[in-house]
Design an enzyme around this catalytic site. Sequence first.
Site, PDB file in Angstrom:
ATOM      1  N   SER A   1       0.837  -1.209   0.000  1.00  0.00           N
ATOM      2  CA  SER A   1       0.000   0.000   0.000  1.00  0.00           C
ATOM      3  C   SER A   1       0.874   1.264   0.000  1.00  0.00           C
ATOM      4  O   SER A   1       0.521   2.268  -0.615  1.00  0.00           O
ATOM      5  CB  SER A   1      -0.988   0.002   1.171  1.00  0.00           C
ATOM      6  OG  SER A   1      -0.323   0.160   2.392  1.00  0.00           O
TER       7      SER A   1
ATOM      8  N   MET B   1      10.704  -6.707   5.068  1.00  0.00           N
ATOM      9  CA  MET B   1      10.688  -7.341   6.382  1.00  0.00           C
ATOM     10  C   MET B   1      11.985  -8.063   6.744  1.00  0.00           C
ATOM     11  O   MET B   1      11.973  -9.062   7.448  1.00  0.00           O
ATOM     12  CB  MET B   1       9.497  -8.315   6.475  1.00  0.00           C
ATOM     13  CG  MET B   1       8.146  -7.655   6.281  1.00  0.00           C
ATOM     14  SD  MET B   1       7.893  -6.224   7.359  1.00  0.00           S
ATOM     15  CE  MET B   1       7.637  -7.062   8.906  1.00  0.00           C
ATOM     16  N   ARG B   2      13.098  -7.569   6.251  1.00  0.00           N
ATOM     17  CA  ARG B   2      14.379  -8.192   6.589  1.00  0.00           C
ATOM     18  C   ARG B   2      15.397  -7.143   6.982  1.00  0.00           C
ATOM     19  O   ARG B   2      15.410  -6.066   6.396  1.00  0.00           O
ATOM     20  CB  ARG B   2      14.915  -8.938   5.370  1.00  0.00           C
ATOM     21  CG  ARG B   2      14.768 -10.424   5.517  1.00  0.00           C
ATOM     22  CD  ARG B   2      15.669 -11.178   4.613  1.00  0.00           C
ATOM     23  NE  ARG B   2      16.196 -12.331   5.328  1.00  0.00           N
ATOM     24  CZ  ARG B   2      17.068 -13.175   4.818  1.00  0.00           C
ATOM     25  NH1 ARG B   2      17.535 -12.982   3.622  1.00  0.00           N
ATOM     26  NH2 ARG B   2      17.479 -14.206   5.514  1.00  0.00           N
TER      27      ARG B   2
ATOM     28  N   ASN C   1      13.527   4.271   4.909  1.00  0.00           N
ATOM     29  CA  ASN C   1      12.553   3.299   5.408  1.00  0.00           C
ATOM     30  C   ASN C   1      11.402   4.032   6.096  1.00  0.00           C
ATOM     31  O   ASN C   1      11.561   5.150   6.566  1.00  0.00           O
ATOM     32  CB  ASN C   1      13.224   2.365   6.418  1.00  0.00           C
ATOM     33  CG  ASN C   1      12.301   1.259   6.890  1.00  0.00           C
ATOM     34  OD1 ASN C   1      11.515   0.716   6.106  1.00  0.00           O
ATOM     35  ND2 ASN C   1      12.369   0.923   8.163  1.00  0.00           N
TER      36      ASN C   1
ATOM     37  N   HIS D   1       8.742   3.330   9.243  1.00  0.00           N
ATOM     38  CA  HIS D   1       8.552   2.416  10.376  1.00  0.00           C
ATOM     39  C   HIS D   1       7.287   2.818  11.148  1.00  0.00           C
ATOM     40  O   HIS D   1       7.080   4.000  11.421  1.00  0.00           O
ATOM     41  CB  HIS D   1       9.777   2.470  11.297  1.00  0.00           C
ATOM     42  CG  HIS D   1       9.651   1.536  12.453  1.00  0.00           C
ATOM     43  ND1 HIS D   1       9.891   0.183  12.339  1.00  0.00           N
ATOM     44  CD2 HIS D   1       9.243   1.738  13.726  1.00  0.00           C
ATOM     45  CE1 HIS D   1       9.657  -0.403  13.497  1.00  0.00           C
ATOM     46  NE2 HIS D   1       9.261   0.522  14.357  1.00  0.00           N
TER      47      HIS D   1
HETATM   48  C1  GRF Z   1       3.862  -0.502   6.915  1.00  0.00           C
HETATM   49  O1  GRF Z   1       3.100  -0.457   8.091  1.00  0.00           O
HETATM   50  C2  GRF Z   1       5.229   0.078   7.137  1.00  0.00           C
HETATM   51  O2  GRF Z   1       5.261   1.075   8.126  1.00  0.00           O
HETATM   52  C3  GRF Z   1       6.020  -1.114   7.593  1.00  0.00           C
HETATM   53  O3  GRF Z   1       5.515  -2.198   6.846  1.00  0.00           O
HETATM   54  C4  GRF Z   1       4.158  -1.928   6.472  1.00  0.00           C
HETATM   55  C5  GRF Z   1       4.051  -2.109   4.976  1.00  0.00           C
HETATM   56  O4  GRF Z   1       2.732  -2.047   4.528  1.00  0.00           O
HETATM   57  N1  GRF Z   1       7.441  -0.915   7.415  1.00  0.00           N
HETATM   58  P1  GRF Z   1       2.396  -2.010   2.971  1.00  0.00           P
HETATM   59  O5  GRF Z   1       2.946  -3.297   2.350  1.00  0.00           O
HETATM   60  O6  GRF Z   1       3.015  -0.794   2.385  1.00  0.00           O
HETATM   61  O7  GRF Z   1       0.903  -1.974   2.920  1.00  0.00           O
END
Ligand code: GRF
Length: 213
Positions: A13, A91-92, A112, A114
């Site tokens: 998203s 996610m790494r 990034n 967060h």
């Molecule tokens: C988001 O909440 C972002 O802050 C975190 O991972 C999530 C990614 O969501 N790092 P999306 O795939 O962009 O919907």
Amino acid sequence: MTSFAVLASGTGSNFEAIADAVQSGRLAAKLVGVVSDVPDAGVLAKARLRGITTAVVPREKDRAAHDRKILQALDALPGGRPRFLVLAGYMRVMTSTLIQAFRADRYSRIVNIHPSLLPAFPGVAGYAQAYAHGAKIAGVTVHLVDEGLDSGPICAQGAFSISECESVHEVEDLGKELEHRLYPETLSWILPEKFKLEERETASVRRLCVRPI
Ligand code: GRF
């Protein structure tokens, strides 16, 4: 225009919000590709629908070897290695292989987002951590990436009240809405490198802070 690629593991998203901002001209930068470590990640389908080049580098145990393959995938994107790497739900934890490849003088050209007000709640599930702690305010941080866990120089933050929230989902919905505004807006001055770094010191730690110019 600054070139950048998105690195993401999930639904994408934030990728969509960024791609929309590029398309509408709110973000004057060139999005050259999307790389994912998850072969069936939603972000890949979203990118393909928009005609954006995608690459998959499946996870492997050896993180440095994985990062070297990601770098190869980035080098193979149209125009070669982009100037910036934008993480959107990647996610790494990165190894220095990748961080050094995007090294500028005093920072890395890796950004990034967060889901917490760093330095509170680094690591996974920032919104869930805030909710479980009974925090009254949650937030979002955009930061440059360094070798630590969610510890790089902070570029921008936004906060929202969660005192009325009755589930983590409600917190996440509010958070995502804020992320989708804050990330493209922050990238619009980070990618052209219209910022300066300031060194600040507390009793024990020296930190770099990012300020728009
Ligand atoms: C988001 O909440 C972002 O802050 C975190 O991972 C999530 C990614 O969501 N790092 P999306 O795939 O962009 O919907």
